[in-house]
Write an enzyme that holds these catalytic residues in place. Structure first.
Site, PDB file in Angstrom:
ATOM      1  N   LYS A 161       0.822  -1.209   0.000  1.00 52.64           N
ATOM      2  CA  LYS A 161       0.000   0.000   0.000  1.00 52.64           C
ATOM      3  C   LYS A 161       0.862   1.267   0.000  1.00 52.64           C
ATOM      4  O   LYS A 161       0.553   2.233  -0.686  1.00 52.64           O
ATOM      5  CB  LYS A 161      -0.908  -0.003   1.242  1.00 52.64           C
ATOM      6  N   ARG A 199     -11.417   4.167   9.280  1.00 48.54           N
ATOM      7  CA  ARG A 199     -11.120   2.818   9.754  1.00 48.54           C
ATOM      8  C   ARG A 199     -12.393   2.115  10.204  1.00 48.54           C
ATOM      9  O   ARG A 199     -12.372   0.907  10.438  1.00 48.54           O
ATOM     10  CB  ARG A 199     -10.144   2.892  10.930  1.00 48.54           C
ATOM     11  N   ARG A 245      11.773  -9.266   5.838  1.00 45.19           N
ATOM     12  CA  ARG A 245      12.167  -7.856   5.784  1.00 45.19           C
ATOM     13  C   ARG A 245      13.150  -7.546   6.924  1.00 45.19           C
ATOM     14  O   ARG A 245      12.998  -8.052   8.035  1.00 45.19           O
ATOM     15  CB  ARG A 245      10.893  -7.036   5.944  1.00 45.19           C
ATOM     16  N   ARG A 249      12.419  -5.945  12.597  1.00 44.61           N
ATOM     17  CA  ARG A 249      11.525  -5.180  13.470  1.00 44.61           C
ATOM     18  C   ARG A 249      10.745  -6.147  14.348  1.00 44.61           C
ATOM     19  O   ARG A 249      10.347  -7.223  13.903  1.00 44.61           O
ATOM     20  CB  ARG A 249      10.516  -4.399  12.612  1.00 44.61           C
ATOM     21  N   ARG A 293      -1.771  -8.926  12.950  1.00 50.30           N
ATOM     22  CA  ARG A 293      -2.051  -7.653  12.268  1.00 50.30           C
ATOM     23  C   ARG A 293      -2.954  -7.881  11.054  1.00 50.30           C
ATOM     24  O   ARG A 293      -3.837  -7.074  10.765  1.00 50.30           O
ATOM     25  CB  ARG A 293      -0.741  -6.976  11.846  1.00 50.30           C
TER      26      ARG A 293
END
Ligand code: AMP
Length: 218
Positions: free
Chosen positions: A13, A88, A127, A160, A171
């Site tokens: 996104k 949201r 990542r 992370r 998530r």
């Protein structure tokens, strides 16, 4: 052009948003970024939002909607905008309708960046990021030259804490739970323009641009 962008964490996104902003000269309005900026500066808005954000909860509508209304009143939004992270919830979507209706305006399209969960899981868990300069790497697709060391600044390259498989799954679940009603809400109005990011961001963006053009938006 007045757009909303929806997409799961790790869907691509962010990239789509940057390209659309540049291509159509839009103001990028990310509610998460505005909150973080206010927290950094220690403003009353930041102080109010911080406790909710730290808990991963939504900041109350009374704060968020007013903030978006103020942001939409700024000059740079006159040439169009892309809303990222807002609305949201359905109540936020309804409030947005009212804000725009009061300016005789409305949303032109809702961009939905879709990527299969397995691909998101793969991309996000591989990542890595430099803890000093923030440069991005990927252990599979774009590793640093020396493992664990940033090519750009020599800083430590780390994963992370929210990029682990367990957190990504959580998530994603939260995203689908919250976003499904919004997709239904805007689908009923024929506003959804989808871009599939399973192959690469270039084809995803081409699909979105074609979808916008089909609506007479360019
Ligand atoms: P984001 O960067 O979009 O993931 O947002 C970070 C945090 O800011 C979220 O976890 C919420 O606490 C808060 N936030 C961002 N956008 C909204 C919104 N539209 N409504 C309520 N809270 C929000």
């Amino acid at each position: 052009m007045r757009l909303i962008i929806l997409g799961a964490p790790g869907s691509g996104k962010g990239t789509a948003c940057a390209v659309l902003k540049e291509t159509y000269g839009l103001a990028h309005i990310s509610t998460g970024d505005i909150f973080r900026e206010n927290i950094k500066k220690g403003t009353p808005l930041g102080q109010e939002a911080k406790s909710y954000i730290d808990q991963g909860a939504l900041v109350p509508d009374s704060v968020t909607i007013r903030m978006v209304e103020d942001r939409l009143a700024k000059d740079d939004c006159e040439g169009g905008f892309i809303l990222d992270g807002f609305p949201r919830t359905i109540s936020q979507a309804e409030a947005l309708d009212q804000i725009l209706a009061s300016k005789d305006s409305g949303i032109d399209a809702v961009i939905l960046v879709s990527t299969d969960d397995e691909l998101i899981m793969d991309r996000v868990t591989t990542r890595r990021v430099c803890s000093s300069c923030g440069a991005s790497y990927n252990v599979k697709y774009m590793p640093s030259k020396v493992e664990g060391v940033c090519d750009a600044c020599g800083g430590e390259v780390i994963q992370r804490s929210d990029d682990t498989a367990e957190t990504v799954k959580k998530r994603l679940d939260t995203y689908y739970e919250n976003t499904k009603p919004l997709i239904d809400f805007y689908s009923a109005r024929g506003l959804i323009v989808e871009g599939n990011n399973n192959i690469d961001s270039a084809s995803c963006i081409a699909e979105i641009k074609a979808g916008l053009e089909a609506k007479g938006l360019n």
